[in-house]
Design a protein around this motif. Structure first.
Motif, PDB file in Angstrom:
ATOM      1  N   VAL A  27       0.834  -1.202   0.000  1.00 17.18           N
ATOM      2  CA  VAL A  27       0.000   0.000   0.000  1.00 17.18           C
ATOM      3  C   VAL A  27       0.867   1.250   0.000  1.00 17.18           C
ATOM      4  O   VAL A  27       0.610   2.215  -0.734  1.00 17.18           O
ATOM      5  CB  VAL A  27      -0.929   0.012   1.234  1.00 17.18           C
ATOM      6  CG1 VAL A  27      -1.694   1.307   1.318  1.00 17.18           C
ATOM      7  CG2 VAL A  27      -1.890  -1.156   1.176  1.00 17.18           C
ATOM      8  N   MET A  30       2.411   1.935  -3.385  1.00 18.51           N
ATOM      9  CA  MET A  30       1.405   2.478  -4.283  1.00 18.51           C
ATOM     10  C   MET A  30       1.191   3.957  -3.996  1.00 18.51           C
ATOM     11  O   MET A  30       1.101   4.774  -4.917  1.00 18.51           O
ATOM     12  CB  MET A  30       0.105   1.709  -4.112  1.00 18.51           C
ATOM     13  CG  MET A  30      -0.954   2.158  -5.074  1.00 18.51           C
ATOM     14  SD  MET A  30      -2.425   1.157  -4.877  1.00 18.51           S
ATOM     15  CE  MET A  30      -3.567   2.097  -5.839  1.00 18.51           C
ATOM     16  N   PHE A  31       1.145   4.307  -2.735  1.00 18.21           N
ATOM     17  CA  PHE A  31       0.959   5.710  -2.364  1.00 18.21           C
ATOM     18  C   PHE A  31       2.115   6.570  -2.880  1.00 18.21           C
ATOM     19  O   PHE A  31       1.903   7.640  -3.436  1.00 18.21           O
ATOM     20  CB  PHE A  31       0.816   5.845  -0.851  1.00 18.21           C
ATOM     21  CG  PHE A  31       0.711   7.265  -0.396  1.00 18.21           C
ATOM     22  CD1 PHE A  31       1.764   7.884   0.242  1.00 18.21           C
ATOM     23  CD2 PHE A  31      -0.436   7.989  -0.641  1.00 18.21           C
ATOM     24  CE1 PHE A  31       1.665   9.214   0.638  1.00 18.21           C
ATOM     25  CE2 PHE A  31      -0.552   9.309  -0.252  1.00 18.21           C
ATOM     26  CZ  PHE A  31       0.508   9.923   0.394  1.00 18.21           C
ATOM     27  N   LEU A  34       1.905   7.057  -6.492  1.00 19.30           N
ATOM     28  CA  LEU A  34       0.795   7.959  -6.764  1.00 19.30           C
ATOM     29  C   LEU A  34       1.212   9.414  -6.553  1.00 19.30           C
ATOM     30  O   LEU A  34       0.957  10.285  -7.392  1.00 19.30           O
ATOM     31  CB  LEU A  34      -0.365   7.596  -5.838  1.00 19.30           C
ATOM     32  CG  LEU A  34      -1.640   8.402  -5.919  1.00 19.30           C
ATOM     33  CD1 LEU A  34      -2.215   8.327  -7.300  1.00 19.30           C
ATOM     34  CD2 LEU A  34      -2.629   7.875  -4.893  1.00 19.30           C
ATOM     35  N   VAL A  35       1.848   9.686  -5.428  1.00 24.52           N
ATOM     36  CA  VAL A  35       2.283  11.049  -5.143  1.00 24.52           C
ATOM     37  C   VAL A  35       3.247  11.537  -6.226  1.00 24.52           C
ATOM     38  O   VAL A  35       3.095  12.628  -6.767  1.00 24.52           O
ATOM     39  CB  VAL A  35       2.970  11.125  -3.761  1.00 24.52           C
ATOM     40  CG1 VAL A  35       3.697  12.432  -3.589  1.00 24.52           C
ATOM     41  CG2 VAL A  35       1.952  10.962  -2.655  1.00 24.52           C
ATOM     42  N   CYS A  38       1.361  12.004  -9.693  1.00 21.99           N
ATOM     43  CA  CYS A  38       0.366  13.081  -9.736  1.00 21.99           C
ATOM     44  C   CYS A  38       0.987  14.465  -9.524  1.00 21.99           C
ATOM     45  O   CYS A  38       0.534  15.439 -10.127  1.00 21.99           O
ATOM     46  CB  CYS A  38      -0.768  12.820  -8.742  1.00 21.99           C
ATOM     47  SG  CYS A  38      -1.856  11.481  -9.281  1.00 21.99           S
ATOM     48  N   LEU A  60      -5.266  17.115  -8.970  1.00 19.23           N
ATOM     49  CA  LEU A  60      -4.797  16.081  -8.052  1.00 19.23           C
ATOM     50  C   LEU A  60      -5.911  15.095  -7.701  1.00 19.23           C
ATOM     51  O   LEU A  60      -5.710  13.881  -7.714  1.00 19.23           O
ATOM     52  CB  LEU A  60      -4.257  16.711  -6.769  1.00 19.23           C
ATOM     53  CG  LEU A  60      -2.914  17.425  -6.856  1.00 19.23           C
ATOM     54  CD1 LEU A  60      -2.613  18.129  -5.546  1.00 19.23           C
ATOM     55  CD2 LEU A  60      -1.787  16.472  -7.196  1.00 19.23           C
ATOM     56  N   ASP A  61      -7.105  15.634  -7.411  1.00 24.59           N
ATOM     57  CA  ASP A  61      -8.235  14.762  -7.067  1.00 24.59           C
ATOM     58  C   ASP A  61      -8.502  13.773  -8.193  1.00 24.59           C
ATOM     59  O   ASP A  61      -8.636  12.567  -7.975  1.00 24.59           O
ATOM     60  CB  ASP A  61      -9.501  15.585  -6.820  1.00 24.59           C
ATOM     61  CG  ASP A  61      -9.391  16.466  -5.591  1.00 24.59           C
ATOM     62  OD1 ASP A  61     -10.247  17.364  -5.437  1.00 24.59           O
ATOM     63  OD2 ASP A  61      -8.457  16.260  -4.793  1.00 24.59           O
ATOM     64  N   VAL A  64      -5.753  11.067  -8.698  1.00 27.89           N
ATOM     65  CA  VAL A  64      -5.836   9.950  -7.754  1.00 27.89           C
ATOM     66  C   VAL A  64      -6.939   8.987  -8.168  1.00 27.89           C
ATOM     67  O   VAL A  64      -6.734   7.767  -8.203  1.00 27.89           O
ATOM     68  CB  VAL A  64      -6.092  10.447  -6.309  1.00 27.89           C
ATOM     69  CG1 VAL A  64      -6.287   9.276  -5.367  1.00 27.89           C
ATOM     70  CG2 VAL A  64      -4.939  11.295  -5.829  1.00 27.89           C
ATOM     71  N   ALA A  65      -8.104   9.531  -8.506  1.00 25.45           N
ATOM     72  CA  ALA A  65      -9.231   8.680  -8.896  1.00 25.45           C
ATOM     73  C   ALA A  65      -8.875   7.841 -10.124  1.00 25.45           C
ATOM     74  O   ALA A  65      -9.114   6.632 -10.153  1.00 25.45           O
ATOM     75  CB  ALA A  65     -10.462   9.539  -9.171  1.00 25.45           C
ATOM     76  N   PHE A  68      -6.384   4.972  -9.417  1.00 25.55           N
ATOM     77  CA  PHE A  68      -7.031   3.790  -8.837  1.00 25.55           C
ATOM     78  C   PHE A  68      -7.789   3.007  -9.899  1.00 25.55           C
ATOM     79  O   PHE A  68      -7.760   1.780  -9.921  1.00 25.55           O
ATOM     80  CB  PHE A  68      -7.983   4.197  -7.707  1.00 25.55           C
ATOM     81  CG  PHE A  68      -7.327   4.222  -6.363  1.00 25.55           C
ATOM     82  CD1 PHE A  68      -6.556   5.302  -5.966  1.00 25.55           C
ATOM     83  CD2 PHE A  68      -7.448   3.151  -5.493  1.00 25.55           C
ATOM     84  CE1 PHE A  68      -5.933   5.321  -4.733  1.00 25.55           C
ATOM     85  CE2 PHE A  68      -6.833   3.163  -4.250  1.00 25.55           C
ATOM     86  CZ  PHE A  68      -6.077   4.247  -3.870  1.00 25.55           C
ATOM     87  N   PHE A  96     -12.436  -7.820  -8.018  1.00 30.62           N
ATOM     88  CA  PHE A  96     -13.004  -6.805  -8.884  1.00 30.62           C
ATOM     89  C   PHE A  96     -13.846  -7.375  -9.998  1.00 30.62           C
ATOM     90  O   PHE A  96     -14.136  -6.706 -10.954  1.00 30.62           O
ATOM     91  CB  PHE A  96     -11.892  -5.944  -9.474  1.00 30.62           C
ATOM     92  CG  PHE A  96     -11.011  -5.385  -8.407  1.00 30.62           C
ATOM     93  CD1 PHE A  96      -9.717  -5.835  -8.263  1.00 30.62           C
ATOM     94  CD2 PHE A  96     -11.492  -4.461  -7.494  1.00 30.62           C
ATOM     95  CE1 PHE A  96      -8.917  -5.355  -7.260  1.00 30.62           C
ATOM     96  CE2 PHE A  96     -10.697  -3.972  -6.489  1.00 30.62           C
ATOM     97  CZ  PHE A  96      -9.402  -4.428  -6.369  1.00 30.62           C
TER      98      PHE A  96
END
Lengths: 98, 90
Positions: A27, A30-31, A34-35, A38, A60-61, A64-65, A68, A96
Motif C-alpha cells: 500500500v 502504491m501511495f 501515486l504522489v 500526480c 490532483l483529485d 488519484v481517482a 485507482f 473486482f
C-alpha cells in the motif's frame, strides 16, 4: 507445534509479522508512486504561489481517482488473461469481478 | 490475515516507525531535489538570490500541500475499494 491432526499448521510469529509488513509495504509503495506521478502531472514547476490553486487541486483529485481506476482495470485484465491461460472458468475473477 | 498478538503488534509497530522515518528522509531528499531543479538556475552568484529563495519556499509549501491532498484522496479511494472488495467477495 500442533499435535492435533487435520489442523492447518499455525503460521509462526515471524510469518505473521512479515505478511502484515508486506501488505503495508504494498500500500505504501502504491501511495508513493501515486504522489510522484500526480505531482509531476499536476503541479507545474513555476511556484508562483505557496497555495494550491483550484486547477491544481482538482487535477490532483482526478489524478488519484484515475490512478485507482487504472490499477483496477490492469488487475482485472491480468486476472482475465491468467484465467484464460489456465483454462479454468475464471472463477470469480477475484475482488473486482463484475 | 490472522490477528497479531500484542507482542507481535509491538514488533510490527516498531518496524512501521523505522519505515516511516526512512520514508520521511526519502521525501525530504526528493523535495530538495525537486525544488532545486525547478527554482535554482542562476549561477552568476554564490548564494541564492531572493527570487530563488522565495521560489524554494513556495515550492516546499506547495509540495507539502499537494502531498496532503493526495493522501486524503488516497485514503478515500482505498476505503471505497476495500468496501467494494468486501461486498463483491460474497
Amino acid at each position: 507445534m500442533s499435535f492435533l491432526f487435520g489442523q492447518r499448521p499455525q503460521p509462526s510469529s515471524a510469518e505473521k509479522i512479515a505478511a502484515a509488513e508486506a501488505e503495508i509495504e504494498m500500500v505504501s509503495n502504491m501511495f508513493n508512486q501515486l504522489v510522484d506521478t500526480c505531482t509531476k502531472k499536476c503541479i507545474p514547476p513555476q511556484y508562483r504561489e505557496a497555495d494550491l490553486n483550484k486547477g491544481e487541486s482538482v487535477c490532483l483529485d482526478r489524478c488519484v481517482a484515475k490512478f485507482f481506476e487504472v490499477n483496477v482495470k490492469v488487475s482485472e485484465k491480468m486476472q482475465g488473461e491468467a484465467a484464460q491461460k489456465g483454462g479454468a472458468g475464471g472463477a470469480g475473477g477475484g475482488m473486482f469481478g463484475q | 490475515m490472522d490477528s497479531l498478538t500484542p507482542a507481535e503488534q509491538r514488533e510490527l509497530n516498531s518496524r512501521m516507525e523505522r519505515k516511516q522515518m526512512k520514508e520521511f528522509m526519502t521525501m525530504y531528499s526528493k523535495l530538495v531535489q525537486r525544488c532545486f531543479d525547478h527554482c535554482v538556475n542562476d549561477f552568476t552568484t554564490k548564494s541564492l538570490i531572493s527570487r530563488e529563495e522565495s521560489c524554494v519556499m513556495r515550492c516546499v509549501d506547495k509540495y507539502m500541500r499537494s502531498n496532503e491532498r493526495v493522501g486524503e484522496r488516497f485514503q478515500e479511494q482505498n476505503a471505497a475499494m476495500m468496501q467494494a472488495g468486501s461486498m463483491a467477495g460474497r
